[in-house]
Design a protein around this motif. Structure first.
Motif, PDB file in Angstrom:
ATOM      1  N   PRO A 174       0.800  -1.229   0.000  1.00 21.83           N
ATOM      2  CA  PRO A 174       0.000   0.000   0.000  1.00 21.83           C
ATOM      3  C   PRO A 174       0.834   1.281   0.000  1.00 21.83           C
ATOM      4  O   PRO A 174       0.432   2.283  -0.599  1.00 21.83           O
ATOM      5  N   ALA A 175       1.993   1.261   0.649  1.00 27.51           N
ATOM      6  CA  ALA A 175       2.838   2.456   0.684  1.00 27.51           C
ATOM      7  C   ALA A 175       3.341   2.809  -0.710  1.00 27.51           C
ATOM      8  O   ALA A 175       3.421   3.988  -1.077  1.00 27.51           O
ATOM      9  N   ASP A 176       3.677   1.795  -1.515  1.00 31.56           N
ATOM     10  CA  ASP A 176       4.136   2.068  -2.871  1.00 31.56           C
ATOM     11  C   ASP A 176       2.974   2.496  -3.766  1.00 31.56           C
ATOM     12  O   ASP A 176       3.158   3.304  -4.678  1.00 31.56           O
ATOM     13  N   VAL A 177       1.788   1.960  -3.506  1.00 32.70           N
ATOM     14  CA  VAL A 177       0.598   2.420  -4.235  1.00 32.70           C
ATOM     15  C   VAL A 177       0.422   3.918  -4.020  1.00 32.70           C
ATOM     16  O   VAL A 177       0.192   4.676  -4.967  1.00 32.70           O
ATOM     17  N   ALA A 178       0.557   4.367  -2.768  1.00 34.66           N
ATOM     18  CA  ALA A 178       0.398   5.788  -2.456  1.00 34.66           C
ATOM     19  C   ALA A 178       1.392   6.637  -3.239  1.00 34.66           C
ATOM     20  O   ALA A 178       1.056   7.735  -3.719  1.00 34.66           O
ATOM     21  N   PRO A 208      -5.627   0.693   4.038  1.00 40.66           N
ATOM     22  CA  PRO A 208      -4.950   1.856   3.453  1.00 40.66           C
ATOM     23  C   PRO A 208      -5.234   2.025   1.967  1.00 40.66           C
ATOM     24  O   PRO A 208      -5.284   3.156   1.468  1.00 40.66           O
ATOM     25  N   ILE A 209      -5.441   0.904   1.255  1.00 42.81           N
ATOM     26  CA  ILE A 209      -5.754   1.010  -0.175  1.00 42.81           C
ATOM     27  C   ILE A 209      -7.132   1.614  -0.375  1.00 42.81           C
ATOM     28  O   ILE A 209      -7.323   2.503  -1.227  1.00 42.81           O
ATOM     29  N   MET A 210      -8.104   1.173   0.411  1.00 43.31           N
ATOM     30  CA  MET A 210      -9.449   1.749   0.296  1.00 43.31           C
ATOM     31  C   MET A 210      -9.441   3.221   0.696  1.00 43.31           C
ATOM     32  O   MET A 210     -10.149   4.045   0.098  1.00 43.31           O
ATOM     33  N   LEU A 213     -11.486   3.650  -8.312  1.00 48.20           N
ATOM     34  CA  LEU A 213     -12.174   2.378  -8.089  1.00 48.20           C
ATOM     35  C   LEU A 213     -11.168   1.301  -7.677  1.00 48.20           C
ATOM     36  O   LEU A 213     -10.031   1.279  -8.162  1.00 48.20           O
ATOM     37  N   VAL A 214     -11.613   0.396  -6.806  1.00 47.00           N
ATOM     38  CA  VAL A 214     -10.780  -0.726  -6.362  1.00 47.00           C
ATOM     39  C   VAL A 214     -11.407  -2.025  -6.853  1.00 47.00           C
ATOM     40  O   VAL A 214     -12.573  -2.314  -6.579  1.00 47.00           O
ATOM     41  N   GLY A 232     -13.801  -4.178  -1.787  1.00 51.18           N
ATOM     42  CA  GLY A 232     -13.574  -3.241  -2.882  1.00 51.18           C
ATOM     43  C   GLY A 232     -14.856  -2.929  -3.632  1.00 51.18           C
ATOM     44  O   GLY A 232     -15.936  -3.439  -3.320  1.00 51.18           O
ATOM     45  N   ASP A 233     -14.736  -2.077  -4.637  1.00 50.71           N
ATOM     46  CA  ASP A 233     -15.898  -1.745  -5.475  1.00 50.71           C
ATOM     47  C   ASP A 233     -16.322  -2.946  -6.313  1.00 50.71           C
ATOM     48  O   ASP A 233     -17.512  -3.149  -6.564  1.00 50.71           O
TER      49      ASP A 233
END
Length: 435
Positions: free
Chosen positions: A151-155, A179-181, A190-191, A212-213
């Motif tokens: 999730p940190a790299d996604v951010a 954290p992703i949501m 959208l997830v 998720g969505d």
């Protein structure tokens, strides 16, 4: 709007009927199916098959064939079973998880130039649709503990063009979704949960695939639960979209406003920004029956896998060069589709490539699921630079080439599990001794 279906004849009782099934399967066909599903050889097997054949011939004279072979009552029953199991009302049985992904991508109105964040390590199906339409794939590095999306790299990699984030629950171990949501809601992204391995996994009291969505599960033959070799369940949390997803499964058939002198209309499916055209992801009644039967015993399947994983983790923990599968906790409950085995190369005296060879020599199957997506030719031929992407995914490079592989844990006898644990311990000891 009328009930979503895949209307295909079956006019019922009438003087001149039109059956839905063009050519029914007969007793001989059924026997071949039995032979395929229950294979064997030798005199005792043949005697048993012949005895079954006699009874099937009798049954053939007393029975009638099914009125439908595709997307009818058994498919609906499978969906209802999945709804009850997952705690949702949106389960839609589709041809495979990949088609479930495609519905979600289409709902997002994904187009060329839009960005989709996917984990650097997963199966190619996760990225197939975005790659095919010219959307930009952004590869998130992985968590060294789980090999899941970090999730940190996604951010760090979200931009104004990011339209979707696709966390993949590798091996059935849940991604850290909170954290992703949170990121997704903050940026209106959208997830889509790639839950191909995770049917039955739990994250903080909720079933994976309901957070998720969108989500899609796989029931391919290698998964914990299967529907005669292929199939998938798609789910959604988009308000009001569940019935639309049923229509998205079969070409957008709409019974609420039929065209003149006909039974139905074909209308587009509402997307996030504009409607989209549906495709055909129909499934068969036999698949529906198979899925319904296996869903009923999924908890038993997961428990058997958990016990095997617990045995291996306990055995392998005696050597600190080995990093065995994390078994989860109150918040994280995996499905144990795969057993994640890692080593510390410095402590082990070598990397996982050496370990893999030693295990193969000892007859232990091990397969690192999966390779870095950006290393595939289909990606580089679409204009991506794999070496530049690798620089942004250092953990992926490290764990894939030096640290991890996966082990089988289901359908094995106690002797096989014991042998596998012994082989791993012996192989790492050999590496540490410089052998």
């Amino acid at each position: 709007m009328g009930k979503a279906t895949d209307f295909r004849y079956n006019t019922g009782a009438t003087r001149v009927p039109w059956a839905a099934v063009g050519e029914n399967y007969n007793a001989h066909d059924l026997m071949e199916i039995i032979r395929f599903l229950m294979q064997g050889e030798g005199p005792e097997y043949e005697a048993a098959i012949n005895a079954v054949w006699e009874q099937v011939e009798k049954l053939d004279k007393l029975s009638t064939p099914p009125g439908k072979l595709t997307t009818a009552t058994q498919v609906e029953a499978a969906e209802e079973a999945c709804n009850a199991y997952l705690g949702t009302d949106s389960s839609t049985f589709v041809t495979n998880a990949t088609s479930g992904f495609e519905i979600a991508y289409k709902y997002a109105n994904l187009k060329a130039g839009d960005e989709v964040i996917v984990p650097a390590i997963t199966f190619v199906a996760t990225m197939a649709y975005p790659l095919a339409i010219g959307a930009k794939l952004v590869f998130a590095d992985v968590d060294p503990k789980t090999i899941n999306m970090d999730p940190a790299d996604v951010a760090r990699k979200i931009t104004p063009k990011t339209k979707m984030i696709v966390p993949v629950h590798i091996g059935g171990y849940p991604v850290d979704l909170d954290p992703i949501m949170e990121l997704a809601r903050k940026h209106d992204i959208l997830v889509l949960e790639d839950a191909a391995h995770a049917f039955g996994a739990m994250y903080k009291g909720r079933k994976i695939g309901t957070i998720g969505d969108f989500a899609a599960f796989s029931f391919h033959e290698v998964k914990n639960v299967t529907s005669f070799g292929e199939g998938g369940i798609a789910t959604t949390n988009i308000p009001g979209f569940a019935p639309e997803m049923k229509r998205a499964r079969f070409l957008g058939m709409d019974f609420s406003a039929p065209i003149k002198n006909w039974l139905y209309n074909i209308t587009p499916i509402p997307g996030k920004e504009h409607p989209f055209v549906a495709a055909n992801y129909s499934t068969t009644e036999i698949q529906g029956l198979g899925l319904k039967l296996q869903v009923a015993r999924n908890e038993e399947i997961i428990e058997a896998r958990r016990r095997a994983a617990e045995y291996l983790t306990n055995r392998l923990s005696v050597n600190d060069a080995i990093i065995p599968q994390d078994l989860g906790n109150e918040d994280i409950k995996p499905t144990f589709h795969l057993y994640l085995l890692q080593i510390d190369p410095e402590k082990a005296g070598g990397d996982v490539q050496t370990l893999k060879k030693k295990l193969e020599e000892k007859g232990v199957t091990n397969i690192p699921h999966f390779g870095p997506l950006y290393r595939f030719k289909v990606v580089s031929d679409m204009g991506y630079d794999p070496d530049e992407i690798a620089k942004t995914c250092p953990v992926c490079e490290e764990v894939f080439y030096k640290r991890f592989t996966h082990l089988p844990i289901y359908g094995l006898s106690e002797e096989q599990l014991e042998y596998m644990a012994d082989a791993i311990l012996e192989s790492v000891a050999e590496m540490q001794a410089g052998k």
